[in-house]
Motif scaffolding. Structure first.
Motif, PDB file in Angstrom:
ATOM      1  N   THR A 199      41.247  20.832 -55.983  1.00 31.63           N
ATOM      2  CA  THR A 199      40.550  21.752 -55.089  1.00 31.63           C
ATOM      3  C   THR A 199      39.457  21.092 -54.265  1.00 31.63           C
ATOM      4  OG1 THR A 199      38.926  22.335 -56.789  1.00 31.63           O
ATOM      5  CG2 THR A 199      40.959  23.635 -56.711  1.00 31.63           C
ATOM      6  N   SER A 200      39.168  19.827 -54.535  1.00 33.23           N
ATOM      7  CA  SER A 200      38.071  19.105 -53.867  1.00 33.23           C
ATOM      8  C   SER A 200      36.727  19.769 -54.128  1.00 33.23           C
ATOM      9  CB  SER A 200      38.325  19.012 -52.354  1.00 33.23           C
ATOM     10  OG  SER A 200      39.516  18.302 -52.101  1.00 33.23           O
ATOM     11  N   GLU A 201      36.635  20.495 -55.211  1.00 29.22           N
ATOM     12  CA  GLU A 201      35.380  21.139 -55.597  1.00 29.22           C
ATOM     13  C   GLU A 201      34.682  20.316 -56.675  1.00 29.22           C
ATOM     14  OE1 GLU A 201      36.693  25.804 -54.946  1.00 29.22           O
ATOM     15  OE2 GLU A 201      36.789  24.883 -56.940  1.00 29.22           O
ATOM     16  N   ARG A 202      33.414  20.597 -56.859  1.00 27.22           N
ATOM     17  CA  ARG A 202      32.669  19.986 -57.960  1.00 27.22           C
ATOM     18  C   ARG A 202      32.418  21.047 -59.014  1.00 27.22           C
ATOM     19  NH1 ARG A 202      28.302  15.587 -56.723  1.00 27.22           N
ATOM     20  NH2 ARG A 202      29.872  14.013 -57.220  1.00 27.22           N
ATOM     21  N   THR A 203      32.572  20.645 -60.274  1.00 28.60           N
ATOM     22  CA  THR A 203      32.467  21.614 -61.349  1.00 28.60           C
ATOM     23  C   THR A 203      31.577  21.092 -62.470  1.00 28.60           C
ATOM     24  OG1 THR A 203      33.757  22.919 -62.948  1.00 28.60           O
ATOM     25  CG2 THR A 203      34.557  20.700 -62.459  1.00 28.60           C
ATOM     26  N   ALA A 204      30.827  22.004 -63.090  1.00 29.82           N
ATOM     27  CA  ALA A 204      29.971  21.664 -64.226  1.00 29.82           C
ATOM     28  C   ALA A 204      30.053  22.806 -65.227  1.00 29.82           C
ATOM     29  CB  ALA A 204      28.533  21.437 -63.768  1.00 29.82           C
ATOM     30  N   PRO A 205      31.193  22.954 -65.898  1.00 25.43           N
ATOM     31  CA  PRO A 205      31.428  24.132 -66.731  1.00 25.43           C
ATOM     32  C   PRO A 205      30.584  24.220 -67.987  1.00 25.43           C
ATOM     33  CG  PRO A 205      33.202  22.558 -66.995  1.00 25.43           C
ATOM     34  CD  PRO A 205      32.339  22.037 -65.886  1.00 25.43           C
ATOM     35  N   PHE A 206      30.077  23.084 -68.465  1.00 28.24           N
ATOM     36  CA  PHE A 206      29.242  23.098 -69.671  1.00 28.24           C
ATOM     37  C   PHE A 206      28.503  21.775 -69.768  1.00 28.24           C
ATOM     38  CE2 PHE A 206      32.740  20.606 -70.891  1.00 28.24           C
ATOM     39  CZ  PHE A 206      33.891  21.369 -70.824  1.00 28.24           C
ATOM     40  N   PRO A 207      27.477  21.696 -70.612  1.00 29.55           N
ATOM     41  CA  PRO A 207      26.739  20.433 -70.750  1.00 29.55           C
ATOM     42  C   PRO A 207      27.625  19.347 -71.347  1.00 29.55           C
ATOM     43  CG  PRO A 207      25.514  22.271 -71.705  1.00 29.55           C
ATOM     44  CD  PRO A 207      26.901  22.765 -71.444  1.00 29.55           C
ATOM     45  N   SER A 208      27.510  18.143 -70.814  1.00 32.69           N
ATOM     46  CA  SER A 208      28.219  17.005 -71.392  1.00 32.69           C
ATOM     47  C   SER A 208      27.214  15.903 -71.683  1.00 32.69           C
ATOM     48  CB  SER A 208      29.336  16.505 -70.465  1.00 32.69           C
ATOM     49  OG  SER A 208      28.899  16.385 -69.134  1.00 32.69           O
ATOM     50  N   ILE A 209      27.477  15.142 -72.724  1.00 32.39           N
ATOM     51  CA  ILE A 209      26.559  14.109 -73.186  1.00 32.39           C
ATOM     52  C   ILE A 209      27.343  12.849 -73.533  1.00 32.39           C
ATOM     53  CG2 ILE A 209      24.927  15.808 -74.107  1.00 32.39           C
ATOM     54  CD1 ILE A 209      25.993  15.205 -76.892  1.00 32.39           C
ATOM     55  N   TRP A 210      26.654  11.730 -73.521  1.00 27.93           N
ATOM     56  CA  TRP A 210      27.242  10.476 -73.997  1.00 27.93           C
ATOM     57  C   TRP A 210      26.990  10.339 -75.502  1.00 27.93           C
ATOM     58  CZ3 TRP A 210      30.367   7.310 -71.363  1.00 27.93           C
ATOM     59  CH2 TRP A 210      30.316   7.282 -69.963  1.00 27.93           C
ATOM     60  N   VAL A 211      28.028  10.023 -76.231  1.00 25.21           N
ATOM     61  CA  VAL A 211      27.914   9.659 -77.646  1.00 25.21           C
ATOM     62  C   VAL A 211      28.265   8.175 -77.731  1.00 25.21           C
ATOM     63  CG1 VAL A 211      28.766  10.019 -79.982  1.00 25.21           C
ATOM     64  CG2 VAL A 211      28.516  11.968 -78.425  1.00 25.21           C
ATOM     65  N   ALA A 212      27.279   7.351 -78.059  1.00 24.54           N
ATOM     66  CA  ALA A 212      27.456   5.901 -78.070  1.00 24.54           C
ATOM     67  C   ALA A 212      27.422   5.381 -79.500  1.00 24.54           C
ATOM     68  CB  ALA A 212      26.373   5.221 -77.228  1.00 24.54           C
ATOM     69  N   GLY A 213      28.535   4.838 -79.934  1.00 29.78           N
ATOM     70  CA  GLY A 213      28.599   4.184 -81.237  1.00 29.78           C
ATOM     71  C   GLY A 213      28.431   2.687 -81.026  1.00 29.78           C
ATOM     72  N   LEU A 214      27.245   2.168 -81.294  1.00 32.35           N
ATOM     73  CA  LEU A 214      26.919   0.794 -80.905  1.00 32.35           C
ATOM     74  C   LEU A 214      26.974  -0.195 -82.060  1.00 32.35           C
ATOM     75  CD1 LEU A 214      23.984   1.688 -78.481  1.00 32.35           C
ATOM     76  CD2 LEU A 214      26.421   1.425 -77.980  1.00 32.35           C
ATOM     77  N   LEU A 215      27.218   0.329 -83.262  1.00 32.44           N
ATOM     78  CA  LEU A 215      27.427  -0.530 -84.433  1.00 32.44           C
ATOM     79  C   LEU A 215      26.285  -1.527 -84.603  1.00 32.44           C
ATOM     80  CD1 LEU A 215      31.256  -1.118 -83.859  1.00 32.44           C
ATOM     81  CD2 LEU A 215      30.141   0.702 -85.168  1.00 32.44           C
ATOM     82  N   GLN A 216      26.613  -2.807 -84.821  1.00 34.60           N
ATOM     83  CA  GLN A 216      25.574  -3.818 -85.065  1.00 34.60           C
ATOM     84  C   GLN A 216      24.772  -4.157 -83.816  1.00 34.60           C
ATOM     85  OE1 GLN A 216      28.848  -4.314 -84.994  1.00 34.60           O
ATOM     86  NE2 GLN A 216      29.416  -6.436 -84.486  1.00 34.60           N
ATOM     87  N   HIS A 217      25.182  -3.605 -82.685  1.00 33.80           N
ATOM     88  CA  HIS A 217      24.475  -3.871 -81.424  1.00 33.80           C
ATOM     89  C   HIS A 217      23.425  -2.792 -81.110  1.00 33.80           C
ATOM     90  CE1 HIS A 217      27.752  -6.685 -81.001  1.00 33.80           C
ATOM     91  NE2 HIS A 217      28.616  -5.700 -81.045  1.00 33.80           N
ATOM     92  N   THR A 218      23.259  -1.828 -82.014  1.00 35.71           N
ATOM     93  CA  THR A 218      22.357  -0.701 -81.745  1.00 35.71           C
ATOM     94  C   THR A 218      20.940  -1.172 -81.484  1.00 35.71           C
ATOM     95  OG1 THR A 218      23.715   0.776 -83.118  1.00 35.71           O
ATOM     96  CG2 THR A 218      21.450   1.474 -82.653  1.00 35.71           C
ATOM     97  N   GLY A 219      20.425  -2.059 -82.322  1.00 39.16           N
ATOM     98  CA  GLY A 219      19.046  -2.524 -82.168  1.00 39.16           C
ATOM     99  C   GLY A 219      18.814  -3.190 -80.828  1.00 39.16           C
ATOM    100  N   ALA A 220      19.704  -4.094 -80.451  1.00 39.59           N
ATOM    101  CA  ALA A 220      19.559  -4.800 -79.177  1.00 39.59           C
ATOM    102  C   ALA A 220      19.678  -3.847 -78.002  1.00 39.59           C
ATOM    103  CB  ALA A 220      20.622  -5.898 -79.067  1.00 39.59           C
ATOM    104  N   ALA A 221      20.600  -2.875 -78.108  1.00 36.69           N
ATOM    105  CA  ALA A 221      20.800  -1.929 -77.013  1.00 36.69           C
ATOM    106  C   ALA A 221      19.580  -1.021 -76.846  1.00 36.69           C
ATOM    107  CB  ALA A 221      22.047  -1.099 -77.259  1.00 36.69           C
ATOM    108  N   LEU A 222      19.021  -0.549 -77.950  1.00 36.30           N
ATOM    109  CA  LEU A 222      17.846   0.322 -77.861  1.00 36.30           C
ATOM    110  C   LEU A 222      16.612  -0.442 -77.392  1.00 36.30           C
ATOM    111  CD1 LEU A 222      18.289   2.586 -81.006  1.00 36.30           C
ATOM    112  CD2 LEU A 222      18.588   3.214 -78.609  1.00 36.30           C
ATOM    113  N   GLU A 223      16.534  -1.730 -77.753  1.00 36.35           N
ATOM    114  CA  GLU A 223      15.427  -2.552 -77.259  1.00 36.35           C
ATOM    115  C   GLU A 223      15.534  -2.725 -75.749  1.00 36.35           C
ATOM    116  OE1 GLU A 223      11.976  -5.019 -77.248  1.00 36.35           O
ATOM    117  OE2 GLU A 223      12.756  -3.384 -78.491  1.00 36.35           O
TER     118      GLU A 223
END
Length: 274
Positions: A199-223
């Protein structure tokens, strides 16, 4: 929103490894947009059945900007330059994901018009450093993707509807993960608006979020997130209970918050009827 499709033959779920992730058989499709280069008919002519037109949308560039600090942190932890970090998005749309990430400094993106689940069944998942995808939201695609993401033992970024984190399978899989996984949530200040191809429309039907599983890289990524001051237009969290009320799934709300939400929805319905 949420790409959809798939010959829904189901196979077994494998545990996966760094060199051979495994899952079941089937098929899926991410949100095509087309950007004028592909017509709506093309979006429905992928080699998969059961494509829902409402799912045929493309992820905005803004969403990828919001996880840039974490992506850079993962690259730092891996000792890989951003230009060499191989990103895998298994649900093909119209190619915008590769374009967006290329513009943001990550040119090595694998996003091909192939049957993701068949690739898994065949042991042919491309080698990659990190999984970044906005998956199909229909049927059991998100559950199957989470199983794959946890089994491959690589960092992943899943852009999902907020109710994903309230699902029983989500809690059960994270609880059973070894080593235990505590994800990072990246929540936009405003809802992402997805471009619908048909339809060439933009839609936002509900909130969406990122879920990031960073494993052993979590500390470096958050830093890296801390040093860069995060990303404009979003915030990061470690617990579902800490998510902003506008992004928290109803199942995780307090009674007072649920009542407030009901009142808000009632007012919106009255306004729409007027």
């Amino acid at each position: 929103a949420g790409g959809r499709g798939g010959a829904r033959t189901r196979g077994g779920t494998g545990s996966g490894s760094d060199t051979g992730p495994g899952l079941g058989a089937g098929a899926a499709m991410k949100r095509p947009r087309g950007d004028g280069a592909e017509a709506a008919g093309d979006a429905l002519s992928f080699p998969w059945a059961d494509v829902d037109e409402a799912d045929c949308c493309e992820t905005p560039r803004e969403a990828y900007q919001h996880v840039l600090p974490l992506l850079h942190g993962v690259a730092d932890s891996l000792g890989v330059a951003p230009r060499d970090l191989v990103i895998y998005d298994p649900y093909y749309a119209a190619g915008a994901v590769a374009r967006h990430l290329n513009e943001l400094g990550f040119p090595r993106v694998i996003n091909e018009r192939v049957d993701f689940y068949q690739r898994i069944a065949d042991g042919a998942v491309p080698e990659h450093h990190v999984l970044v995808t906005n998956p199909p939201y229909s049927h059991d695609h998100m559950e199957r993707l989470l199983s794959f993401a946890l089994g491959q033992h690589r960092p992943f970024f899943l852009l999902v509807p907020n109710h994903f984190v309230a699902k029983d399978y989500y809690r059960d899989m994270l609880r059973a993960a070894r080593p235990p996984l505590v994800p990072v949530f990246v929540v936009p200040d405003k809802r992402y608006r997805y471009d619908r191809l048909a339809t060439s429309e933009r839609t936002a039907p509900f909130p969406s979020i990122w879920v990031a599983g960073l494993l052993q890289h979590t500390g470096a990524a958050l830093e890296r997130w801390r040093l860069q001051g995060g990303a404009a237009g979003c915030a990061s969290f470690r617990r579902v209970a800490d998510l902003p009320a506008a992004a928290r799934p109803e199942e995780a709300m307090t009674k007072a918050e649920r009542n407030a939400l009901k009142r808000k929805k009632h007012k919106e319905r009255k306004k729409n009827r007027a």
